[in-house]
Design a protein around this motif. Structure first.
Motif, PDB file in Angstrom:
ATOM      1  N   VAL A   6       0.843  -1.200   0.000  1.00 20.13           N
ATOM      2  CA  VAL A   6       0.000   0.000   0.000  1.00 20.13           C
ATOM      3  C   VAL A   6       0.877   1.249   0.000  1.00 20.13           C
ATOM      4  CG1 VAL A   6      -1.670   1.342   1.356  1.00 20.13           C
ATOM      5  CG2 VAL A   6      -2.015  -1.118   1.030  1.00 20.13           C
ATOM      6  N   ALA A   7       1.916   1.261   0.813  1.00 24.15           N
ATOM      7  CA  ALA A   7       2.817   2.426   0.870  1.00 24.15           C
ATOM      8  C   ALA A   7       3.478   2.674  -0.482  1.00 24.15           C
ATOM      9  CB  ALA A   7       3.875   2.222   1.958  1.00 24.15           C
ATOM     10  N   GLU A   8       3.897   1.623  -1.153  1.00 20.73           N
ATOM     11  CA  GLU A   8       4.518   1.780  -2.477  1.00 20.73           C
ATOM     12  C   GLU A   8       3.500   2.311  -3.483  1.00 20.73           C
ATOM     13  OE1 GLU A   8       7.438   1.889  -5.387  1.00 20.73           O
ATOM     14  OE2 GLU A   8       7.581   1.775  -3.208  1.00 20.73           O
ATOM     15  N   ALA A  14       1.277   9.553  -5.565  1.00 21.25           N
ATOM     16  CA  ALA A  14       1.768  10.910  -5.278  1.00 21.25           C
ATOM     17  C   ALA A  14       2.560  11.493  -6.440  1.00 21.25           C
ATOM     18  CB  ALA A  14       2.629  10.892  -4.009  1.00 21.25           C
ATOM     19  N   LYS A  15       3.210  10.660  -7.229  1.00 22.64           N
ATOM     20  CA  LYS A  15       4.003  11.124  -8.374  1.00 22.64           C
ATOM     21  C   LYS A  15       3.170  11.300  -9.645  1.00 22.64           C
ATOM     22  CE  LYS A  15       8.466   9.244  -7.033  1.00 22.64           C
ATOM     23  NZ  LYS A  15       9.580   8.388  -7.474  1.00 22.64           N
ATOM     24  N   PRO A  19      -5.213  12.394 -12.729  1.00 15.57           N
ATOM     25  CA  PRO A  19      -6.029  11.539 -11.867  1.00 15.57           C
ATOM     26  C   PRO A  19      -5.710  10.058 -12.126  1.00 15.57           C
ATOM     27  CG  PRO A  19      -7.360  13.260 -12.839  1.00 15.57           C
ATOM     28  CD  PRO A  19      -6.015  13.321 -13.517  1.00 15.57           C
ATOM     29  N   VAL A  20      -5.900   9.241 -11.106  1.00 16.16           N
ATOM     30  CA  VAL A  20      -5.467   7.852 -11.123  1.00 16.16           C
ATOM     31  C   VAL A  20      -6.658   6.905 -11.106  1.00 16.16           C
ATOM     32  CG1 VAL A  20      -4.183   6.113  -9.789  1.00 16.16           C
ATOM     33  CG2 VAL A  20      -3.327   8.464  -9.934  1.00 16.16           C
ATOM     34  N   GLU A  34      -7.177  -0.379  -0.032  1.00 12.42           N
ATOM     35  CA  GLU A  34      -6.579   0.523   0.967  1.00 12.42           C
ATOM     36  C   GLU A  34      -6.055   1.806   0.337  1.00 12.42           C
ATOM     37  OE1 GLU A  34      -4.939   0.212   4.437  1.00 12.42           O
ATOM     38  OE2 GLU A  34      -6.426  -1.271   4.982  1.00 12.42           O
ATOM     39  N   ALA A  35      -5.258   1.687  -0.705  1.00 10.65           N
ATOM     40  CA  ALA A  35      -4.616   2.862  -1.296  1.00 10.65           C
ATOM     41  C   ALA A  35      -5.608   3.737  -2.054  1.00 10.65           C
ATOM     42  CB  ALA A  35      -3.490   2.424  -2.232  1.00 10.65           C
TER      43      ALA A  35
END
Length: 177
Positions: A6-8, A14-15, A19-20, A34-35
């Motif tokens: 999730v952190a990755e 963030a980069k 929109p994603v 989660e992400a």
């Protein structure tokens, strides 16, 4: 671990300059659930994936018995990791993909950390984001009945294909569409 994955994913979000849309296959559904609560994420796409509710893990979702006629993943433990049984991989993971490809996939598969399988999800993005789910009706990794249940409770727009778990290999055009 799920937390590391999730952190990755959050680092990549963030980069992003635009929109994603997060797409998760199989365990990847845990990660996007989660992400995906990030404000830059517009929607979620689950491809034969776990779409957990808060407090669920892959382990808790996989504990349910497979309905009659459906199969569960043939996983084998190797220390603190799980792998799909290499001999059963072609028929279980990618039965509708070229056998040479599935044999390579079986040999090249990365182990799945038990911590990733046992970690429960805290944040559930599908509750607030547009969600899409591709159910694979010939899946021997995540039972189709379980996929349908997760898709329904997430309120996803559903597409169902007669496909193995490796839907992105056996039906790439349909996945892109």
């Amino acid at each position: 671990t799920l937390r590391d994955d999730v952190a990755e994913t959050e680092r990549v979000i963030a980069k992003a300059r635009h929109p994603v849309v997060l797409v998760g296959h199989s365990y990847g559904g845990m990660v996007i659930t989660e992400a995906g609560d990030n404000p830059r994420v517009r929607s979620l796409v689950y491809l034969a994936a776990f779409a957990p509710e808060a407090g669920e893990s892959v382990s808790t979702l996989a504990e349910a018995p497979a309905p009659a006629g459906e199969q569960k993943a043939p996983l084998v433990a190797e220390g603190k990791y799980l792998l799909v049984d290499r001999d059963k991989f072609p028929s279980s993971f990618a039965a509708d993909v070229d056998i040479a490809t599935t044999r390579f996939m079986a040999a090249a598969q990365l182990p799945w950390g038990l911590q990733a399988v046992q970690t429960k999800v805290d944040r559930v993005a599908w509750k607030t984001k547009p969600t899409y789910y591709m159910v694979t009706s010939e899946d021997h990794m995540i039972p189709p009945t379980a996929q349908r249940m997760m898709a329904q409770r997430s309120g996803a727009k559903v597409v169902e294909l007669k496909s193995s778990h490796a839907v992105m290999l056996s039906h790439p055009r349909e996945v892109v569409a």
